[in-house]
Scaffold this motif. Structure first.
Motif, PDB file in Angstrom:
ATOM      1  N   MET A   1       0.736  -1.187   0.053  1.00  0.00           N
ATOM      2  CA  MET A   1      -0.043  -0.029  -0.112  1.00  0.00           C
ATOM      3  C   MET A   1       0.876   1.460   0.038  1.00  0.00           C
ATOM      4  O   MET A   1       1.667   1.409   0.667  1.00  0.00           O
ATOM      5  CB  MET A   1      -0.896  -0.169   1.415  1.00  0.00           C
ATOM      6  N   ARG A   2       0.628   2.108  -0.994  1.00  0.00           N
ATOM      7  CA  ARG A   2       1.408   3.225  -0.992  1.00  0.00           C
ATOM      8  C   ARG A   2       0.720   4.450   0.033  1.00  0.00           C
ATOM      9  O   ARG A   2      -0.272   4.594   0.223  1.00  0.00           O
ATOM     10  CB  ARG A   2       1.350   3.911  -2.381  1.00  0.00           C
ATOM     11  N   THR A   3       1.828   5.071   0.984  1.00  0.00           N
ATOM     12  CA  THR A   3       1.373   5.869   1.975  1.00  0.00           C
ATOM     13  C   THR A   3       1.637   7.238   1.439  1.00  0.00           C
ATOM     14  O   THR A   3       2.800   7.647   1.390  1.00  0.00           O
ATOM     15  CB  THR A   3       2.336   5.539   3.088  1.00  0.00           C
ATOM     16  N   PRO A   4       0.675   8.094   1.182  1.00  0.00           N
ATOM     17  CA  PRO A   4       1.014   9.551   0.617  1.00  0.00           C
ATOM     18  C   PRO A   4       1.399  10.349   1.762  1.00  0.00           C
ATOM     19  O   PRO A   4       1.182   9.863   2.879  1.00  0.00           O
ATOM     20  CB  PRO A   4      -0.467   9.855   0.414  1.00  0.00           C
ATOM     21  N   ALA A   5       1.927  11.394   1.468  1.00  0.00           N
ATOM     22  CA  ALA A   5       2.465  12.257   2.554  1.00  0.00           C
ATOM     23  C   ALA A   5       1.229  12.871   3.236  1.00  0.00           C
ATOM     24  O   ALA A   5       0.174  13.041   2.598  1.00  0.00           O
ATOM     25  CB  ALA A   5       3.295  13.430   2.216  1.00  0.00           C
ATOM     26  N   PRO A   6       1.390  13.616   4.329  1.00  0.00           N
ATOM     27  CA  PRO A   6       0.260  14.457   4.968  1.00  0.00           C
ATOM     28  C   PRO A   6      -0.331  15.304   3.940  1.00  0.00           C
ATOM     29  O   PRO A   6       0.342  15.993   3.281  1.00  0.00           O
ATOM     30  CB  PRO A   6       0.737  15.178   6.022  1.00  0.00           C
ATOM     31  N   GLY A   7      -1.583  15.552   3.732  1.00  0.00           N
ATOM     32  CA  GLY A   7      -2.448  16.225   2.857  1.00  0.00           C
ATOM     33  C   GLY A   7      -2.831  15.647   1.557  1.00  0.00           C
ATOM     34  O   GLY A   7      -3.761  15.762   1.061  1.00  0.00           O
ATOM     35  N   GLY A   8      -2.190  14.400   1.518  1.00  0.00           N
ATOM     36  CA  GLY A   8      -2.411  13.550   0.355  1.00  0.00           C
ATOM     37  C   GLY A   8      -3.674  12.719   0.637  1.00  0.00           C
ATOM     38  O   GLY A   8      -4.191  12.533   1.897  1.00  0.00           O
ATOM     39  N   SER A   9      -3.893  11.860  -0.330  1.00  0.00           N
ATOM     40  CA  SER A   9      -5.227  10.760  -0.027  1.00  0.00           C
ATOM     41  C   SER A   9      -4.781   9.550  -0.736  1.00  0.00           C
ATOM     42  O   SER A   9      -4.383   9.179  -1.487  1.00  0.00           O
ATOM     43  CB  SER A   9      -6.643  11.288  -0.884  1.00  0.00           C
ATOM     44  N   LEU A  10      -5.506   8.552   0.089  1.00  0.00           N
ATOM     45  CA  LEU A  10      -5.222   7.008  -0.082  1.00  0.00           C
ATOM     46  C   LEU A  10      -6.165   6.739  -1.481  1.00  0.00           C
ATOM     47  O   LEU A  10      -7.035   7.437  -1.706  1.00  0.00           O
ATOM     48  CB  LEU A  10      -5.700   6.172   0.941  1.00  0.00           C
ATOM     49  N   ALA A  11      -5.722   5.677  -2.238  1.00  0.00           N
ATOM     50  CA  ALA A  11      -6.571   5.219  -3.308  1.00  0.00           C
ATOM     51  C   ALA A  11      -8.033   4.771  -2.732  1.00  0.00           C
ATOM     52  O   ALA A  11      -7.763   4.124  -1.722  1.00  0.00           O
ATOM     53  CB  ALA A  11      -5.739   4.320  -3.882  1.00  0.00           C
ATOM     54  N   PRO A  12      -8.802   4.773  -3.411  1.00  0.00           N
ATOM     55  CA  PRO A  12     -10.138   4.042  -2.824  1.00  0.00           C
ATOM     56  C   PRO A  12     -10.135   2.732  -2.555  1.00  0.00           C
ATOM     57  O   PRO A  12     -10.921   2.388  -1.239  1.00  0.00           O
ATOM     58  CB  PRO A  12     -11.156   4.436  -4.060  1.00  0.00           C
ATOM     59  N   ALA A  13      -9.539   1.915  -3.232  1.00  0.00           N
ATOM     60  CA  ALA A  13      -9.350   0.280  -2.780  1.00  0.00           C
ATOM     61  C   ALA A  13      -8.451   0.396  -1.586  1.00  0.00           C
ATOM     62  O   ALA A  13      -8.673  -0.681  -0.679  1.00  0.00           O
ATOM     63  CB  ALA A  13      -8.657  -0.071  -4.031  1.00  0.00           C
ATOM     64  N   ASP A  14      -7.188   0.900  -1.398  1.00  0.00           N
ATOM     65  CA  ASP A  14      -6.617   1.038  -0.069  1.00  0.00           C
ATOM     66  C   ASP A  14      -7.476   1.574   1.040  1.00  0.00           C
ATOM     67  O   ASP A  14      -7.492   0.918   2.314  1.00  0.00           O
ATOM     68  CB  ASP A  14      -5.487   1.867  -0.115  1.00  0.00           C
ATOM     69  N   LEU A  15      -8.398   2.584   1.070  1.00  0.00           N
ATOM     70  CA  LEU A  15      -9.285   2.929   1.889  1.00  0.00           C
ATOM     71  C   LEU A  15     -10.288   1.858   2.219  1.00  0.00           C
ATOM     72  O   LEU A  15     -10.442   1.585   3.633  1.00  0.00           O
ATOM     73  CB  LEU A  15      -9.867   4.380   1.583  1.00  0.00           C
TER      74      LEU A  15
ATOM     75  N   ARG B   1       6.758   7.938  13.760  1.00  0.00           N
ATOM     76  CA  ARG B   1       8.317   8.343  14.038  1.00  0.00           C
ATOM     77  C   ARG B   1       8.077   9.328  15.117  1.00  0.00           C
ATOM     78  O   ARG B   1       7.613  10.260  14.850  1.00  0.00           O
ATOM     79  CB  ARG B   1       9.086   8.725  12.821  1.00  0.00           C
ATOM     80  N   GLY B   2       8.825   9.058  16.227  1.00  0.00           N
ATOM     81  CA  GLY B   2       8.873   9.935  17.332  1.00  0.00           C
ATOM     82  C   GLY B   2       7.355  10.049  17.873  1.00  0.00           C
ATOM     83  O   GLY B   2       6.565   9.159  18.114  1.00  0.00           O
ATOM     84  N   LEU B   3       7.108  11.288  17.897  1.00  0.00           N
ATOM     85  CA  LEU B   3       5.694  11.909  18.437  1.00  0.00           C
ATOM     86  C   LEU B   3       4.682  11.828  17.218  1.00  0.00           C
ATOM     87  O   LEU B   3       3.410  12.311  17.437  1.00  0.00           O
ATOM     88  CB  LEU B   3       5.570  13.376  18.860  1.00  0.00           C
ATOM     89  N   VAL B   4       5.221  11.862  15.925  1.00  0.00           N
ATOM     90  CA  VAL B   4       4.221  12.198  14.931  1.00  0.00           C
ATOM     91  C   VAL B   4       3.767  10.756  14.294  1.00  0.00           C
ATOM     92  O   VAL B   4       4.374   9.955  14.013  1.00  0.00           O
ATOM     93  CB  VAL B   4       5.130  12.750  13.801  1.00  0.00           C
ATOM     94  N   GLN B   5       2.525  10.823  14.173  1.00  0.00           N
ATOM     95  CA  GLN B   5       1.662   9.542  13.475  1.00  0.00           C
ATOM     96  C   GLN B   5       0.936  10.214  12.274  1.00  0.00           C
ATOM     97  O   GLN B   5       0.375  11.262  12.334  1.00  0.00           O
ATOM     98  CB  GLN B   5       0.776   9.147  14.277  1.00  0.00           C
ATOM     99  N   HIS B   6       0.988   9.481  11.003  1.00  0.00           N
ATOM    100  CA  HIS B   6       0.342   9.417   9.901  1.00  0.00           C
ATOM    101  C   HIS B   6      -0.891   8.867   9.957  1.00  0.00           C
ATOM    102  O   HIS B   6      -0.919   7.712  10.120  1.00  0.00           O
ATOM    103  CB  HIS B   6       1.058   9.433   8.744  1.00  0.00           C
ATOM    104  N   MET B   7      -1.996   9.611  10.166  1.00  0.00           N
ATOM    105  CA  MET B   7      -3.432   8.931  10.211  1.00  0.00           C
ATOM    106  C   MET B   7      -4.377   9.293   9.255  1.00  0.00           C
ATOM    107  O   MET B   7      -4.418  10.282   8.502  1.00  0.00           O
ATOM    108  CB  MET B   7      -4.099   9.196  11.803  1.00  0.00           C
ATOM    109  N   VAL B   8      -5.401   8.196   8.979  1.00  0.00           N
ATOM    110  CA  VAL B   8      -6.392   8.692   7.870  1.00  0.00           C
ATOM    111  C   VAL B   8      -7.687   8.281   8.560  1.00  0.00           C
ATOM    112  O   VAL B   8      -7.865   7.327   9.321  1.00  0.00           O
ATOM    113  CB  VAL B   8      -6.439   7.946   6.534  1.00  0.00           C
TER     114      VAL B   8
END
Length: 464
Positions: free
Chosen positions: A1-15, A42-49
């Motif tokens: 699964m490709r993980t976009p940077a913050p502000g980007g969006s997942l592909a519908p199938a990945d969601l 990493r550290g204190l930062v989490q990337h969430m959707v």
């Protein structure tokens, strides 16, 4: 699964894949589970959707102010743990039946001559055991209490201990969900409908409850019931009750009363360990407060493993094979603990949390409690273990508030509060727990409070 940077969006199938994965895990929250998924950290930062709503699938940068139920004191992917994984794996997988070099190194560093905790728990007077979780550690502590009054040869209560069938616990306490611990929780929601241990003499267990931190009630209880007590189990700062800090002198007086009445004192430091500006919260201006059994956990596993440790006086033991554990201080766990504890000590992160925690509470008071008096009542805590109590109005919208906070980029947890207490004490509503990993610096704390304020503002503007 490709993980976009913050502000980007997942592909519908990945969601859809993440939604399906969420549905496969049992929901322990009665339908109130948060509709968010963490992709990486990493550290204190989490990337969430978010999984729902207009922003579903959009990647958010979220600051972690919870540390995974307050367990990840080093945040995510800390480099000091990576060599420990390799070294621990190479030490083997021996159980508690055999000795282990890695276990020896850890226990020697902690309790041996000149050890990190030898002033509190000298190796000649204490011994230690490991468990998978805080609940398992407290189950062993309770077993030690019960066995201390049991004659293993005659298979009956020890002479002179027959009447000591009562354990004193505290209203609002949280010690775990397991069967032996549920009787120590005074809230009906946690107990009703579940099997409880038998209460038939001479082996039954009675539990008495007192409000936490009320010195006069404690003195009266010991004067009237001290001869019936076998043990007291106490959180030095109550967690689930809303981060309740006892008044100065309360814990030391409790320890003295236990000694005077020949009662065992069990300290549940699973949550408080390494959070309050000291390794142990059973400490005051005079130094360590003596205990018979201390259970530590959560931060002990550095966010990498789930583990706990039971530290008990050497005369407290169990019958042969009565405490065998597959995971008692295995080499990998010991290596991770040893590396993490050494890093905390060398970088003086424990001490730093004491001073920065004072500033954190001041920011929370000024920028959150005073800014939103209709939602928050007060802030309490020590070090990086802090609670902001909600008002009754805010407690009814707790799940919506938490979602707004996540959307604003901060992850916090909410404690149940002590609720209705005895002796005419005021009702305690749920509290927002702000317990960031110890790696959080002053700038991190500032940003956490800013995002709490922003999320609260969004909650207010959205209305009921």
């Amino acid at each position: 699964m490709r993980t976009p940077a913050p502000g980007g969006s997942l592909a519908p199938a990945d969601l859809e894949r993440l939604r399906a994965g969420q549905a496969l895990q049992m929901d322990h929250y009665g339908g109130g589970r948060l509709p968010f998924v963490s992709l990486q950290a990493r550290g204190l930062v989490q990337h969430m959707v978010p999984l729902e709503g207009e922003s579903a699938g959009q990647v958010l940068e979220v600051l972690d102010a919870s540390g995974g139920y307050a367990s990840a004191c080093l945040g995510a992917a800390h480099p000091c743990l990576q060599p420990a994984f390799r070294e621990g794996l190479e030490r083997g997988y021996v159980t508690d039946e055999l000795g282990s070099l890695e276990r020896t190194l850890l226990l020697e560093e902690l309790f041996g001559p000149g050890g990190r905790w030898a002033d509190r728990f000298p190796g000649g007077e204490y011994h230690a055991s490991g468990r998978n979780s805080g609940s398992e550690g407290l189950e062993l502590a309770l077993r030690l209490v019960l066995e201390s009054g049991f004659d293993r040869r005659r298979l009956t209560a020890k002479v002179g201990r027959e009447a000591r069938r009562t354990v004193l616990a505290f209203e609002g306490a949280w010690h775990g969900w397991t069967g032996g611990l549920v009787p120590l929780l005074n809230r009906r929601h946690y107990r009703l409908g579940l099997p409880l241990p038998g209460t038939e003499p001479p082996f039954g267990l009675d539990v008495a409850f007192l409000p936490f931190g009320e010195a006069a009630l404690l003195e009266r209880f010991f004067a009237e019931q001290g001869s019936k007590l076998s043990a007291v189990i106490v959180e030095p700062i109550q967690g689930d009750a809303g981060i309740l800090v006892p008044p100065p002198g309360y814990l030391r007086r409790l320890a003295a009363l236990c000694r005077e009445h020949d009662v065992l004192l069990v300290a549940d430091e699973v949550l408080t360990f390494a959070k309050t500006g000291r390794f142990f919260a059973m400490t005051d201006e005079e130094g360590p407060i003596p205990t018979d059994v201390t259970v530590i956990g959560k931060s002990l596993g550095m966010g990498a493993v789930s583990t706990s440790m039971v530290i008990a006086r050497r005369e407290l033991t169990v019958r042969p094979s009565g405490a065998v554990s597959t995971s008692d201080l295995r080499p990998l766990t010991c290596a991770l603990m040893r590396s993490g504890l050494r890093y905390l000590a060398e970088e003086r992160l424990i001490e730093r949390a004491g001073a920065l925690g004072t500033e954190l509470r001041e920011r929370l008071r000024r920028d959150v409690v005073e800014a939103f008096p209709a939602l928050f009542q007060e802030v309490r805590g020590q070090g990086y273990m802090n609670g902001v109590e909600l008002t009754e109005r805010a407690s009814h919208g707790l799940s919506r508030l938490r979602q707004r906070l996540l959307e604003a980029g901060v992850f916090v947890e909410f404690m149940a509060g002590a609720g209705r207490r005895s002796h005419g004490l005021r009702y305690l509503f749920p509290a927002m727990r702000v317990a960031p990993p110890l790696i959080a610096n002053d700038e991190d704390l500032r940003r956490i409070v800013e995002r709490i304020r922003e999320g609260t503002r969004r909650f207010v503007e959205a209305g009921p």
